[in-house]
Design a protein around this motif. Structure first.
Motif, PDB file in Angstrom:
ATOM      1  N   ALA A   1       0.671  -1.025   0.190  1.00 21.25           N
ATOM      2  CA  ALA A   1       0.126  -0.036   0.025  1.00 21.25           C
ATOM      3  C   ALA A   1       0.908   1.285   0.121  1.00 21.25           C
ATOM      4  N   VAL A   2       1.918   1.325  -0.894  1.00 21.81           N
ATOM      5  CA  VAL A   2       2.867   2.534  -0.925  1.00 21.81           C
ATOM      6  C   VAL A   2       2.842   2.883  -2.258  1.00 21.81           C
ATOM      7  N   ASN A   3       2.524   4.424  -2.668  1.00 19.23           N
ATOM      8  CA  ASN A   3       2.587   5.014  -3.940  1.00 19.23           C
ATOM      9  C   ASN A   3       4.149   4.825  -4.526  1.00 19.23           C
TER      10      ASN A   3
ATOM     11  N   THR B   1      12.943  11.397   8.802  1.00 15.69           N
ATOM     12  CA  THR B   1      12.388  10.179   8.670  1.00 15.69           C
ATOM     13  C   THR B   1      11.110  10.450   7.662  1.00 15.69           C
ATOM     14  N   ALA B   2      10.937   9.518   6.550  1.00 13.17           N
ATOM     15  CA  ALA B   2       9.771   9.870   5.817  1.00 13.17           C
ATOM     16  C   ALA B   2       8.912   8.637   5.493  1.00 13.17           C
ATOM     17  N   TYR B   3       7.607   8.829   5.921  1.00 11.48           N
ATOM     18  CA  TYR B   3       6.667   7.700   5.977  1.00 11.48           C
ATOM     19  C   TYR B   3       5.576   8.106   4.787  1.00 11.48           C
ATOM     20  N   VAL B   4       5.618   7.124   3.766  1.00 11.68           N
ATOM     21  CA  VAL B   4       4.830   6.911   2.664  1.00 11.68           C
ATOM     22  C   VAL B   4       3.574   6.237   3.251  1.00 11.68           C
TER      23      VAL B   4
ATOM     24  N   LEU C   1      -1.296   9.361  -4.579  1.00 11.15           N
ATOM     25  CA  LEU C   1      -0.221  10.439  -4.883  1.00 11.15           C
ATOM     26  C   LEU C   1      -1.121  11.745  -4.076  1.00 11.15           C
ATOM     27  N   SER C   2      -0.928  11.817  -2.731  1.00  9.35           N
ATOM     28  CA  SER C   2      -1.645  12.851  -2.118  1.00  9.35           C
ATOM     29  C   SER C   2      -0.739  13.327  -0.949  1.00  9.35           C
ATOM     30  N   ALA C   3      -0.999  14.494  -0.288  1.00  9.71           N
ATOM     31  CA  ALA C   3      -0.370  14.971   0.747  1.00  9.71           C
ATOM     32  C   ALA C   3      -0.619  14.184   1.963  1.00  9.71           C
ATOM     33  N   ASN C   4      -1.848  13.600   2.002  1.00 11.23           N
ATOM     34  CA  ASN C   4      -2.276  12.714   3.204  1.00 11.23           C
ATOM     35  C   ASN C   4      -1.559  11.356   3.351  1.00 11.23           C
ATOM     36  N   ASP C   5      -0.860  11.050   2.155  1.00 11.96           N
ATOM     37  CA  ASP C   5      -0.116   9.739   2.215  1.00 11.96           C
ATOM     38  C   ASP C   5       1.269   9.998   2.413  1.00 11.96           C
TER      39      ASP C   5
END
Length: 190
Positions: free
Chosen positions: A85-87, A131-134, A139-143
């Motif tokens: 579930a990762v863009n 730390t980055a969390y996708v 493809l949105s700022a919420n994700d």
């Protein structure tokens, strides 16, 4: 009188045992390939890693087709994840944007990128870590969520310092802009 007469005996249902074994086998199979990637695997000039399940490749059978009842021959739309579930655009853009910092670890299946400490050349007594969390397949700022940590050297020791929230927001904005560029160019790997 039998010595254990107050213990009730239950019959073992073979169907329950088979179902339990199948659930355990599926659980073990789903964990078999989820190893975090090292920096050398991600930043290699020969391979800019995007997991096959994220690049729109068709399914090749196996456990994934079993869980979709054999319907795994469809190709996922570009930029969406099938199985994870990762863009893919956000993932690649996060790696690109944070590439100026040393990479500590990256797990594309969990969508987590962790950098090591980085000291800007202009301020050697200050260092940053990100730390980055996708978080999803859109493809949105919420994700997307970025956390930034800052330390300064005081008396020979590193001491945590507050970070302006605008710093993390600025990095998120750059990642989103890069992801939009990748999507417009229709590319994931370079």
């Amino acid at each position: 009188m039998r010595p254990h007469s107050n213990i009730s005996t239950r019959r073992f249902n073979p169907a329950t045992g088979i179902a339990l074994a199948a659930v355990c086998a599926l659980g073990l199979a789903s964990c078999s390939n989820s190893k975090p990637l090292q920096a050398s695997q991600i930043n290699s000039s020969q391979t800019e890693y995007t997991p096959p399940s994220m690049d729109g490749a068709a399914s090749s059978g196996g456990i994934g087709d079993l869980l979709t009842l054999g319907g795994g021959t469809k190709t996922a739309p570009a930029g969406t994840a099938s199985g994870v579930a990762v863009n893919a655009y956000l993932w690649r853009a996060s790696l690109d944007t944070l590439s100026f910092m040393p990479l500590a670890s990256a797990d594309p299946f969990a969508g987590v990128i962790i950098t090591d400490w980085y000291s800007p050349p202009a301020t050697p007594n200050e260092r940053f870590k990100a730390t980055a969390y996708v978080l999803g397949s859109m493809l949105s700022a919420n994700d997307l969520k970025v956390s930034v940590f800052r330390q300064s050297r005081q008396g020979g020791e590193w001491v945590d310092q507050p970070v302006d929230p605008a710093t993390a927001n600025g990095i998120e904005d750059r990642i989103l802009a890069r992801a939009a560029q990748l999507k417009a160019a229709g590319q994931l790997n370079g």
